[in-house]
Design an enzyme around this catalytic site. Structure first.
Site, PDB file in Angstrom:
ATOM      1  N   GLU A   1     -46.811  71.223 -39.983  1.00 23.71           N
ATOM      2  CA  GLU A   1     -47.742  70.771 -41.037  1.00 23.71           C
ATOM      3  C   GLU A   1     -47.828  71.786 -42.185  1.00 23.71           C
ATOM      4  O   GLU A   1     -48.900  72.037 -42.737  1.00 23.71           O
ATOM      5  CB  GLU A   1     -49.115  70.461 -40.433  1.00 23.71           C
ATOM      6  CG  GLU A   1     -49.019  69.275 -39.482  1.00 23.71           C
ATOM      7  CD  GLU A   1     -50.349  68.716 -39.031  1.00 23.71           C
ATOM      8  OE1 GLU A   1     -51.348  68.886 -39.741  1.00 23.71           O
ATOM      9  OE2 GLU A   1     -50.356  68.078 -37.964  1.00 23.71           O
TER      10      GLU A   1
HETATM   11  C1  LIG Z   1     -43.640  70.633 -31.988  1.00 26.48           C
HETATM   12  C2  LIG Z   1     -43.283  70.079 -33.331  1.00 26.48           C
HETATM   13  C3  LIG Z   1     -43.877  68.910 -33.776  1.00 26.48           C
HETATM   14  C4  LIG Z   1     -43.520  68.378 -35.023  1.00 26.48           C
HETATM   15  N1  LIG Z   1     -44.043  67.166 -35.415  1.00 26.48           N
HETATM   16  C5  LIG Z   1     -43.553  66.579 -36.543  1.00 26.48           C
HETATM   17  C6  LIG Z   1     -43.932  65.242 -36.891  1.00 26.48           C
HETATM   18  O1  LIG Z   1     -44.736  64.611 -36.211  1.00 26.48           O
HETATM   19  N2  LIG Z   1     -43.357  64.671 -37.984  1.00 26.48           N
HETATM   20  C7  LIG Z   1     -42.475  65.348 -38.768  1.00 26.48           C
HETATM   21  O2  LIG Z   1     -41.994  64.791 -39.747  1.00 26.48           O
HETATM   22  N3  LIG Z   1     -42.120  66.622 -38.477  1.00 26.48           N
HETATM   23  C8  LIG Z   1     -42.619  67.244 -37.376  1.00 26.48           C
HETATM   24  N4  LIG Z   1     -42.233  68.522 -37.052  1.00 26.48           N
HETATM   25  C9  LIG Z   1     -41.403  69.270 -37.984  1.00 26.48           C
HETATM   26  C10 LIG Z   1     -42.131  70.433 -38.603  1.00 26.48           C
HETATM   27  O3  LIG Z   1     -43.042  69.973 -39.555  1.00 26.48           O
HETATM   28  C11 LIG Z   1     -41.050  71.371 -39.162  1.00 26.48           C
HETATM   29  O4  LIG Z   1     -40.619  72.144 -38.061  1.00 26.48           O
HETATM   30  C12 LIG Z   1     -41.535  72.244 -40.269  1.00 26.48           C
HETATM   31  O5  LIG Z   1     -41.719  71.468 -41.407  1.00 26.48           O
HETATM   32  C13 LIG Z   1     -40.537  73.346 -40.590  1.00 26.48           C
HETATM   33  O6  LIG Z   1     -39.261  72.829 -40.746  1.00 26.48           O
HETATM   34  P1  LIG Z   1     -38.029  73.496 -39.983  1.00 26.48           P
HETATM   35  O7  LIG Z   1     -38.421  73.728 -38.586  1.00 26.48           O
HETATM   36  O8  LIG Z   1     -36.828  72.706 -40.227  1.00 26.48           O
HETATM   37  O9  LIG Z   1     -37.892  74.906 -40.666  1.00 26.48           O
HETATM   38  P2  LIG Z   1     -37.076  75.264 -41.995  1.00 26.48           P
HETATM   39  O10 LIG Z   1     -37.570  74.464 -43.133  1.00 26.48           O
HETATM   40  O11 LIG Z   1     -35.638  75.270 -41.697  1.00 26.48           O
HETATM   41  O12 LIG Z   1     -37.577  76.755 -42.199  1.00 26.48           O
HETATM   42  C14 LIG Z   1     -37.141  77.853 -41.367  1.00 26.48           C
HETATM   43  C15 LIG Z   1     -37.936  79.073 -41.776  1.00 26.48           C
HETATM   44  O13 LIG Z   1     -37.691  79.354 -43.168  1.00 26.48           O
HETATM   45  C16 LIG Z   1     -38.914  79.356 -43.902  1.00 26.48           C
HETATM   46  N5  LIG Z   1     -38.646  78.764 -45.218  1.00 26.48           N
HETATM   47  C17 LIG Z   1     -38.094  77.568 -45.496  1.00 26.48           C
HETATM   48  N6  LIG Z   1     -38.006  77.374 -46.817  1.00 26.48           N
HETATM   49  C18 LIG Z   1     -38.508  78.484 -47.404  1.00 26.48           C
HETATM   50  C19 LIG Z   1     -38.685  78.900 -48.750  1.00 26.48           C
HETATM   51  N7  LIG Z   1     -38.361  78.129 -49.783  1.00 26.48           N
HETATM   52  N8  LIG Z   1     -39.238  80.098 -48.970  1.00 26.48           N
HETATM   53  C20 LIG Z   1     -39.628  80.897 -47.943  1.00 26.48           C
HETATM   54  N9  LIG Z   1     -39.478  80.559 -46.663  1.00 26.48           N
HETATM   55  C21 LIG Z   1     -38.930  79.365 -46.378  1.00 26.48           C
HETATM   56  C22 LIG Z   1     -39.860  78.514 -43.077  1.00 26.48           C
HETATM   57  O14 LIG Z   1     -41.213  78.838 -43.318  1.00 26.48           O
HETATM   58  C23 LIG Z   1     -39.437  78.881 -41.655  1.00 26.48           C
HETATM   59  O15 LIG Z   1     -40.036  80.092 -41.298  1.00 26.48           O
HETATM   60  C24 LIG Z   1     -42.578  69.062 -35.834  1.00 26.48           C
HETATM   61  C25 LIG Z   1     -41.995  70.244 -35.373  1.00 26.48           C
HETATM   62  C26 LIG Z   1     -42.318  70.748 -34.128  1.00 26.48           C
HETATM   63  C27 LIG Z   1     -41.617  71.987 -33.654  1.00 26.48           C
END
Ligand SMILES: Cc1cc2nc3c(=O)[nH]c(=O)nc-3n(C[C@H](O)[C@H](O)[C@H](O)COP(=O)(O)OP(=O)(O)OC[C@H]3O[C@@H](n4cnc5c(N)ncnc54)[C@H](O)[C@@H]3O)c2cc1C
Length: 646
Positions: A452
């Site tokens: 979120e």
């Molecule tokens: C248990 C769980 C439940 C979830 N439930 C849902 C759901 O119901 N619906 C849904 O749609 N999604 C859901 N998600 C997805 C969740 O919202 C994403 O994991 C989250 O948005 C982060 O995306 P990512 O994991 O791909 O990380 P990435 O976007 O790949 O980021 C990896 C790291 O890089 C950092 N980062 C990325 N971009 C930048 C930037 N521009 N500048 C600085 N730092 C950056 C991030 O903060 C993170 O630390 C869920 C995930 C989990 C693990």
């Protein structure tokens, strides 16, 4: 009450500015394609209506104490309505929900879900005309706190359903037909979910590959794609899916469009390919959902074609308030564990609570828990007072600050429970000890700073809003895409604005002291008022120094954001403590003032450290080092471990 007049941020007005126009305040000409696409898309989805924001004011030198004093009381009628439900929920959780069993089996028993449905837990905020309980955001937050103190998997089920699943976007943007059709179903317990994330789409929605193509007659859309980590996806009857619809051409350029669809999970072509499992939240019904030629009627679009990202962002603005509420519940539970343990565990001849290193942690846990709850209740009350209130920054701060502090609280709890903190509840029980579930709480808590809106993305989001008034005034001056004449004109206008605004940031104006603030807290509010102007000045200086490159200084911007967050936390804490200090016994009054006083003293130390970091830091050096670590084989860092493993 004596009150020096304060104003909201003196930003120029842009009522109803078109998204494209708003996006144009940032010079994207020197960005690579991926950066530009991500930025343009999120810019286009930004809320651009100029509205009053308490936290936004802090970054422009305005500490508006009037907006938080007196701390908003829940109105008695609303409290009474909520109380009956909350008492029932509390009793049910205590007597019927075995959180360790849920963690062990990875399943929430059907009868638990059914009973929650019967008591209305799936439709807390849904109006009664649609079969919901029709309760306020404050009551919803109190329910999240109860859930968060007991079982995180259940919290996630209810929250993903209600805060981001079908209810919230429909309440905000649904048509009457959509509300009539779907809200009664989801209010009664049909589970819903929200599907945005894809394998290549985490924090960056511009990379979305799920497509929705209109049929020839335009009456339907055909969805193809795959969504990752869809919480509740495994059990949901109806979900909100974000998909790319055909691009729009604006000023000769194609603009990507994301649209939000309500999708019935029994539609042919939908498959849940995999149920995902995590470090914590063991009973999360989270899955990979594939859409193959899934036909959805046009009337299932939420708000309008191309408005999906705005639906998602607006939904999350309020939706993400559930997390700090749940974190406040978990933190209170941790405090209860620690209170008991620190009084009964004797080491080195004394209760461990008597050892200063332990007491220091307990004080920090208590103060941060109080601040977290104060912020949550304050922002919830803002939503209840005015459904259109701009709480974007306040909710993002509550989420970012609350989830980070909750993690620290769980970590401290584990430290204070020592080896028993690290041992599972089952193992403790098997050898005759209290099955205190700190290990489970730690596993469950870690995700909160990631989903979120991760902490990093929250800082970027807050930083974007914090700079917005300045970008509107001076963005055009620095925008190399604009003709020189236009930039000169903009420079004159900006000069006029800053000639009035900047000197004010040096004036020793105090925010008028609201009535009824205990004397021990008054100096903290005077500090907050002074520091707000210092924050605004230093931000302005950073803009002068870095120019458009400030946008790339994420760590530096993060410090500004964190100072604003601490100031907002101080305001909420002092306001709530002042209000509580009017109730109860002299002893209780002293306790609450002591709590808030300690919190403010600690926040001030953190703020001082953050200000120091603005001038002296290792940001540049650290960035360079990180690139070397990423791009070269620094021998001492790679030698001596097993080869080939991730
Ligand atoms: C248990 C769980 C439940 C979830 N439930 C849902 C759901 O119901 N619906 C849904 O749609 N999604 C859901 N998600 C997805 C969740 O919202 C994403 O994991 C989250 O948005 C982060 O995306 P990512 O994991 O791909 O990380 P990435 O976007 O790949 O980021 C990896 C790291 O890089 C950092 N980062 C990325 N971009 C930048 C930037 N521009 N500048 C600085 N730092 C950056 C991030 O903060 C993170 O630390 C869920 C995930 C989990 C693990």
């Amino acid at each position: 009450m004596s009150m020096t007049p304060t104003t909201t941020p003196p930003a120029p007005k842009d009522k109803g500015v078109a998204a494209d126009e708003a996006a144009s305040v940032i010079d994207t000409s020197k960005m690579n394609e991926g950066q530009r696409a991500a930025l343009e898309m999120t810019e286009a989805a930004r809320e651009t209506q100029e509205r009053r924001s308490i936290a936004g004011g802090l970054f422009m030198g305005v500490c508006d104490l009037r907006s938080v004093f007196p701390f908003p009381e829940q109105n008695p009628h609303d409290r009474e309505q909520g109380e009956a439900f909350l008492e029932r929920l509390e009793k049910f959780l205590r007597e019927r929900v075995d959180a360790d069993e849920i963690d062990r089996t990875g399943e929430i028993p059907d009868d638990v879900i059914e009973e929650l449905g019967r008591m209305g837990a799936f439709g807390i905020k849904i109006p009664t005309q649609y079969s919901g309980l029709g309760l306020s955001q404050t009551n919803y937050s109190r329910a999240a706190m109860l859930l968060g103190s007991h079982d995180a998997s259940l919290t996630a089920l209810i929250s993903a359903h209600q805060s981001i699943g079908v209810p919230q976007p429909l309440l905000m943007f649904g048509t009457d037909e959509q509300k009539k059709k779907f809200l009664p179903r989801v209010a009664k317990g049909e589970i819903s979910a929200f599907a945005l994330t894809e394998s290549g789409v985490g924090s960056d929605p511009a990379a979305m590959t799920t497509r929705a193509v209109p049929t020839g007659d335009g009456k339907y859309f055909v969805i193809n794609g795959e969504k990752l980590w869809c919480t509740n996806g495994v059990k949901a009857g109806v979900i909100v899916v974000m998909a790319q619809t055909p691009p729009k051409v604006v000023n000769g350029r194609e603009k990507k469009q994301v649209t939000a669809f309500i999708v019935e999970m029994d539609t042919p072509g939908i498959d849940v390919l995999h149920r995902c499992h995590f470090m914590g939240l063991k009973a999360l019904y989270n899955g990979v959902v594939r859409f193959k030629d899934v036909v959805v009627p046009r009337e299932n679009i939420i708000w309008g074609e191309g408005k999906g990202l705005r639906v998602a962002l607006s939904t999350l603005n309020t939706g993400r308030l559930t997390l700090p509420a749940a974190c406040a519940g978990a933190s209170k539970r941790c405090l209860r564990i620690v209170r008991k343990w620190a009084k009964e565990r004797v080491q080195w001849g004394a209760n461990i609570g008597r050892h200063a290193a332990v007491a220091d942690k307990i004080a920090r846990m208590a103060a941060n828990t109080f601040a977290m709850e104060s912020m949550t209740l304050l922002v919830a009350s803002m939503v209840d007072k005015d459904k259109k209130a701009d709480i974007r920054l306040e909710a993002a701060i509550a989420k970012m600050w609350g989830t980070e502090k909750a993690w620290q609280i769980v970590d401290d709890t584990m430290q204070l429970r020592g080896g028993r903190g690290y041992e599972t509840a089952d193992s403790l029980k098997a050898r005759g000890e209290d099955p205190v579930p700190v290990e489970r709480f730690m596993r469950d808590c870690r995700i909160n700073t990631i989903f979120e809106g991760s902490s990093e993305i929250m800082r970027l989001f807050i930083a974007r809003e914090m700079l917005d008034p300045h970008l509107k005034v001076s963005g055009a001056v620095l925008d190399s895409r604009k003709p020189l004449g236009e930039r000169m004109k903009a420079a004159l206008k900006a000069g006029g604005f800053y000639a009035r605004w900047y000197p004010k940031q040096w004036l020793p104006l105090g925010a008028g002291m609201p009535d009824g603030v205990p004397s021990n807290l008054r100096h903290h509010l005077r500090f907050a008022s002074r520091t707000t102007r210092q924050l605004a000045r230093r931000l302005f200086h950073a803009m002068i120094k870095h120019g458009p490159k400030l946008e790339r200084e994420q760590v530096l911007l993060g410090r500004f954001v964190d100072i604003g967050a601490e100031l907002f936390a101080m305001m909420a804490t002092c306001a709530r403590a002042s209000s509580l200090a009017r109730e109860g016994t002299e002893e209780q009054r002293k306790d609450v003032v002591q709590l808030a006083d300690y919190f403010c003293q600690s926040a001030r130390l953190r703020i001082a450290e953050l200000f120091r970091g603005l001038g002296r830091n290792t940001d540049r050096q650290g960035y360079k080092l990180a690139q070397s670590v990423l791009n070269s084989q620094l021998k001492p860092l790679v030698d001596g471990i097993v080869h080939g493993e991730q």
